[in-house]
Design a protein around this motif. Sequence first.
Motif, PDB file in Angstrom:
ATOM      1  N   ASP A  54       0.842  -1.196   0.000  1.00 27.56           N
ATOM      2  CA  ASP A  54       0.000   0.000   0.000  1.00 27.56           C
ATOM      3  C   ASP A  54       0.876   1.243   0.000  1.00 27.56           C
ATOM      4  O   ASP A  54       1.928   1.279   0.656  1.00 27.56           O
ATOM      5  CB  ASP A  54      -0.904   0.020   1.237  1.00 27.56           C
ATOM      6  CG  ASP A  54      -1.938  -1.089   1.217  1.00 27.56           C
ATOM      7  OD1 ASP A  54      -2.268  -1.579   0.122  1.00 27.56           O
ATOM      8  OD2 ASP A  54      -2.408  -1.483   2.308  1.00 27.56           O
ATOM      9  N   GLU A  55       0.434   2.283  -0.701  1.00 29.44           N
ATOM     10  CA  GLU A  55       1.261   3.478  -0.798  1.00 29.44           C
ATOM     11  C   GLU A  55       0.398   4.724  -0.918  1.00 29.44           C
ATOM     12  O   GLU A  55      -0.776   4.667  -1.297  1.00 29.44           O
ATOM     13  CB  GLU A  55       2.217   3.384  -1.983  1.00 29.44           C
ATOM     14  CG  GLU A  55       1.543   3.252  -3.340  1.00 29.44           C
ATOM     15  CD  GLU A  55       2.557   3.116  -4.485  1.00 29.44           C
ATOM     16  OE1 GLU A  55       3.609   2.477  -4.276  1.00 29.44           O
ATOM     17  OE2 GLU A  55       2.278   3.675  -5.564  1.00 29.44           O
ATOM     18  N   LEU A  56       1.020   5.856  -0.594  1.00 30.06           N
ATOM     19  CA  LEU A  56       0.351   7.146  -0.665  1.00 30.06           C
ATOM     20  C   LEU A  56       1.415   8.175  -1.019  1.00 30.06           C
ATOM     21  O   LEU A  56       2.513   8.164  -0.446  1.00 30.06           O
ATOM     22  CB  LEU A  56      -0.291   7.488   0.681  1.00 30.06           C
ATOM     23  CG  LEU A  56      -1.125   8.770   0.759  1.00 30.06           C
ATOM     24  CD1 LEU A  56      -2.310   8.715  -0.194  1.00 30.06           C
ATOM     25  CD2 LEU A  56      -1.607   8.977   2.199  1.00 30.06           C
ATOM     26  N   GLY A  57       1.100   9.074  -1.958  1.00 27.24           N
ATOM     27  CA  GLY A  57       2.115  10.024  -2.365  1.00 27.24           C
ATOM     28  C   GLY A  57       1.563  11.298  -2.956  1.00 27.24           C
ATOM     29  O   GLY A  57       0.356  11.465  -3.149  1.00 27.24           O
ATOM     30  N   ILE A  58       2.484  12.198  -3.243  1.00 31.28           N
ATOM     31  CA  ILE A  58       2.203  13.471  -3.899  1.00 31.28           C
ATOM     32  C   ILE A  58       3.105  13.550  -5.129  1.00 31.28           C
ATOM     33  O   ILE A  58       4.335  13.608  -4.995  1.00 31.28           O
ATOM     34  CB  ILE A  58       2.493  14.664  -2.966  1.00 31.28           C
ATOM     35  CG1 ILE A  58       1.600  14.614  -1.725  1.00 31.28           C
ATOM     36  CG2 ILE A  58       2.306  15.992  -3.704  1.00 31.28           C
ATOM     37  CD1 ILE A  58       1.969  15.651  -0.666  1.00 31.28           C
ATOM     38  N   ASP A  59       2.544  13.473  -6.301  1.00 29.22           N
ATOM     39  CA  ASP A  59       3.285  13.600  -7.563  1.00 29.22           C
ATOM     40  C   ASP A  59       4.558  12.744  -7.590  1.00 29.22           C
ATOM     41  O   ASP A  59       5.653  13.252  -7.884  1.00 29.22           O
ATOM     42  CB  ASP A  59       3.658  15.070  -7.811  1.00 29.22           C
ATOM     43  CG  ASP A  59       2.443  15.971  -7.903  1.00 29.22           C
ATOM     44  OD1 ASP A  59       1.393  15.499  -8.393  1.00 29.22           O
ATOM     45  OD2 ASP A  59       2.529  17.146  -7.491  1.00 29.22           O
ATOM     46  N   PRO A  60       4.461  11.453  -7.319  1.00 26.73           N
ATOM     47  CA  PRO A  60       5.673  10.630  -7.185  1.00 26.73           C
ATOM     48  C   PRO A  60       6.387  10.312  -8.492  1.00 26.73           C
ATOM     49  O   PRO A  60       7.469   9.722  -8.465  1.00 26.73           O
ATOM     50  CB  PRO A  60       5.143   9.348  -6.545  1.00 26.73           C
ATOM     51  CG  PRO A  60       3.724   9.251  -6.998  1.00 26.73           C
ATOM     52  CD  PRO A  60       3.230  10.673  -7.044  1.00 26.73           C
ATOM     53  N   GLU A  61       5.807  10.708  -9.633  1.00 25.54           N
ATOM     54  CA  GLU A  61       6.434  10.390 -10.922  1.00 25.54           C
ATOM     55  C   GLU A  61       7.283  11.532 -11.477  1.00 25.54           C
ATOM     56  O   GLU A  61       7.888  11.394 -12.544  1.00 25.54           O
ATOM     57  CB  GLU A  61       5.356  10.038 -11.957  1.00 25.54           C
ATOM     58  CG  GLU A  61       4.270   9.108 -11.482  1.00 25.54           C
ATOM     59  CD  GLU A  61       4.785   7.706 -11.166  1.00 25.54           C
ATOM     60  OE1 GLU A  61       5.929   7.410 -11.541  1.00 25.54           O
ATOM     61  OE2 GLU A  61       4.046   6.926 -10.547  1.00 25.54           O
ATOM     62  N   ILE A  62       7.359  12.664 -10.778  1.00 25.82           N
ATOM     63  CA  ILE A  62       8.138  13.796 -11.288  1.00 25.82           C
ATOM     64  C   ILE A  62       9.622  13.466 -11.211  1.00 25.82           C
ATOM     65  O   ILE A  62      10.128  13.032 -10.179  1.00 25.82           O
ATOM     66  CB  ILE A  62       7.845  15.078 -10.487  1.00 25.82           C
ATOM     67  CG1 ILE A  62       6.383  15.500 -10.653  1.00 25.82           C
ATOM     68  CG2 ILE A  62       8.759  16.212 -10.938  1.00 25.82           C
ATOM     69  CD1 ILE A  62       6.000  16.710  -9.824  1.00 25.82           C
ATOM     70  N   GLU A  63      10.328  13.693 -12.314  1.00 21.16           N
ATOM     71  CA  GLU A  63      11.753  13.387 -12.384  1.00 21.16           C
ATOM     72  C   GLU A  63      12.560  14.581 -11.871  1.00 21.16           C
ATOM     73  O   GLU A  63      12.326  15.725 -12.248  1.00 21.16           O
ATOM     74  CB  GLU A  63      12.146  13.069 -13.826  1.00 21.16           C
ATOM     75  CG  GLU A  63      13.526  12.487 -13.988  1.00 21.16           C
ATOM     76  CD  GLU A  63      13.799  12.034 -15.412  1.00 21.16           C
ATOM     77  OE1 GLU A  63      14.804  11.346 -15.625  1.00 21.16           O
ATOM     78  OE2 GLU A  63      12.991  12.383 -16.307  1.00 21.16           O
ATOM     79  N   PHE A  64      13.512  14.288 -10.987  1.00 20.01           N
ATOM     80  CA  PHE A  64      14.370  15.310 -10.397  1.00 20.01           C
ATOM     81  C   PHE A  64      15.840  14.958 -10.608  1.00 20.01           C
ATOM     82  O   PHE A  64      16.202  13.769 -10.607  1.00 20.01           O
ATOM     83  CB  PHE A  64      14.149  15.394  -8.880  1.00 20.01           C
ATOM     84  CG  PHE A  64      12.956  16.167  -8.435  1.00 20.01           C
ATOM     85  CD1 PHE A  64      13.057  17.493  -8.062  1.00 20.01           C
ATOM     86  CD2 PHE A  64      11.707  15.557  -8.351  1.00 20.01           C
ATOM     87  CE1 PHE A  64      11.952  18.210  -7.620  1.00 20.01           C
ATOM     88  CE2 PHE A  64      10.599  16.252  -7.912  1.00 20.01           C
ATOM     89  CZ  PHE A  64      10.720  17.590  -7.547  1.00 20.01           C
ATOM     90  N   PRO A  65      16.723  15.955 -10.711  1.00 17.30           N
ATOM     91  CA  PRO A  65      18.141  15.676 -10.482  1.00 17.30           C
ATOM     92  C   PRO A  65      18.280  15.197  -9.031  1.00 17.30           C
ATOM     93  O   PRO A  65      17.663  15.768  -8.123  1.00 17.30           O
ATOM     94  CB  PRO A  65      18.813  17.038 -10.678  1.00 17.30           C
ATOM     95  CG  PRO A  65      17.827  17.848 -11.464  1.00 17.30           C
ATOM     96  CD  PRO A  65      16.481  17.385 -11.016  1.00 17.30           C
ATOM     97  N   VAL A  66      19.085  14.165  -8.803  1.00 15.36           N
ATOM     98  CA  VAL A  66      19.034  13.510  -7.482  1.00 15.36           C
ATOM     99  C   VAL A  66      20.184  13.869  -6.561  1.00 15.36           C
ATOM    100  O   VAL A  66      20.208  13.439  -5.406  1.00 15.36           O
ATOM    101  CB  VAL A  66      18.941  11.981  -7.630  1.00 15.36           C
ATOM    102  CG1 VAL A  66      17.643  11.606  -8.321  1.00 15.36           C
ATOM    103  CG2 VAL A  66      20.148  11.402  -8.359  1.00 15.36           C
ATOM    104  N   ALA A  67      21.166  14.664  -7.050  1.00 16.13           N
ATOM    105  CA  ALA A  67      22.291  15.073  -6.198  1.00 16.13           C
ATOM    106  C   ALA A  67      22.929  13.841  -5.550  1.00 16.13           C
ATOM    107  O   ALA A  67      23.174  12.842  -6.218  1.00 16.13           O
ATOM    108  CB  ALA A  67      21.821  16.106  -5.181  1.00 16.13           C
ATOM    109  N   SER A  68      23.157  13.874  -4.241  1.00 12.49           N
ATOM    110  CA  SER A  68      23.892  12.787  -3.579  1.00 12.49           C
ATOM    111  C   SER A  68      23.075  11.517  -3.366  1.00 12.49           C
ATOM    112  O   SER A  68      23.632  10.513  -2.908  1.00 12.49           O
ATOM    113  CB  SER A  68      24.441  13.273  -2.237  1.00 12.49           C
ATOM    114  OG  SER A  68      25.576  14.085  -2.437  1.00 12.49           O
TER     115      SER A  68
END
Length: 302
Positions: free
Chosen positions: A32-46
């Motif tokens: 089970d999961e819950l999220g806010i816009d979890p598909e947005i691609e980000f630069p991930v830094a460290s």
Amino acid sequence: MTTTALLSELRATLQDSGLHGSFLVRDLDTGDELGIDPEIEFPVASLVKVPLALATLERVRRGELDAAMPVEVAPGRLSVPGPTGMSRFRHPARVAVEDLVYLSTCISDSVAADALFVLTPPSRVTELLKDLGVKGISVRHTMNELTETPAERFEAADVHLAHALAIDAGTPGRGHRVPQLDISHANTGTARAFVDLLHSLWHPTTIPTEVAGAVRTLLSANVLRHRLAPDFASDAATWSSKTGTLLNLRHEAGVVEHTDGHRYAVAALTESSVAASSQPGADATMGQVARRLRDHLRVWAA
């Protein structure tokens, strides 16, 4: 409170703190999961240091690398020293591969990470991720590239100008005038991709058990605990994670394990619209939003 009302309130909370974010919380046992816009691609830094650790330890398991092999690390390998780690060293050092993995993951030492990238270049890390069934994370460059942003060109009193550029120079398609913030150039991932990776580490199927266990141990020893840890770590819960920070980006991905046996993977990837490098309030907001998602999911599943 309904799920719809909660998500609306949390979006408003993020906006009030000057944050735009992507969050995902998953029950590692039920899915089970819950999220806010979890598909947005980000630069991930460290955050990229987690797949780097995974790839390095997998090569050790395959016999391609010796965990005890000493690696020569020269001083001054980063143009701008970090707050901790070997970028502060004044003399050459010889460090074993396995200890470089520890330094890279647990204290976010970028010199250690780049010494590992010499052994396993970004393209090879990406290949190994595919071999291990890890999707949605792209590894394209070393850590040294992250020290060549506009922030390094300003005096400390003017660093806010670099953050203003980071905020204003993006495009609707998530391109950016700062290459390290351009998703077509940077190391990238999504909240879902990092939760999937954590799920694979805590419930290994495609990742060898001993490698998954070694990465879990590293994440549990992370010393950077200012962002989500205050909302998840307690006498009744352990928090294992990795942070990532670059200009206006603030990220963390980890797993909270409760003494009652419940386990949740959490990923929070955010960008700030406030032109300041130190934002403890933004870090606190990230923790609060992630915790409320976890709390709602926990009640929902009860």
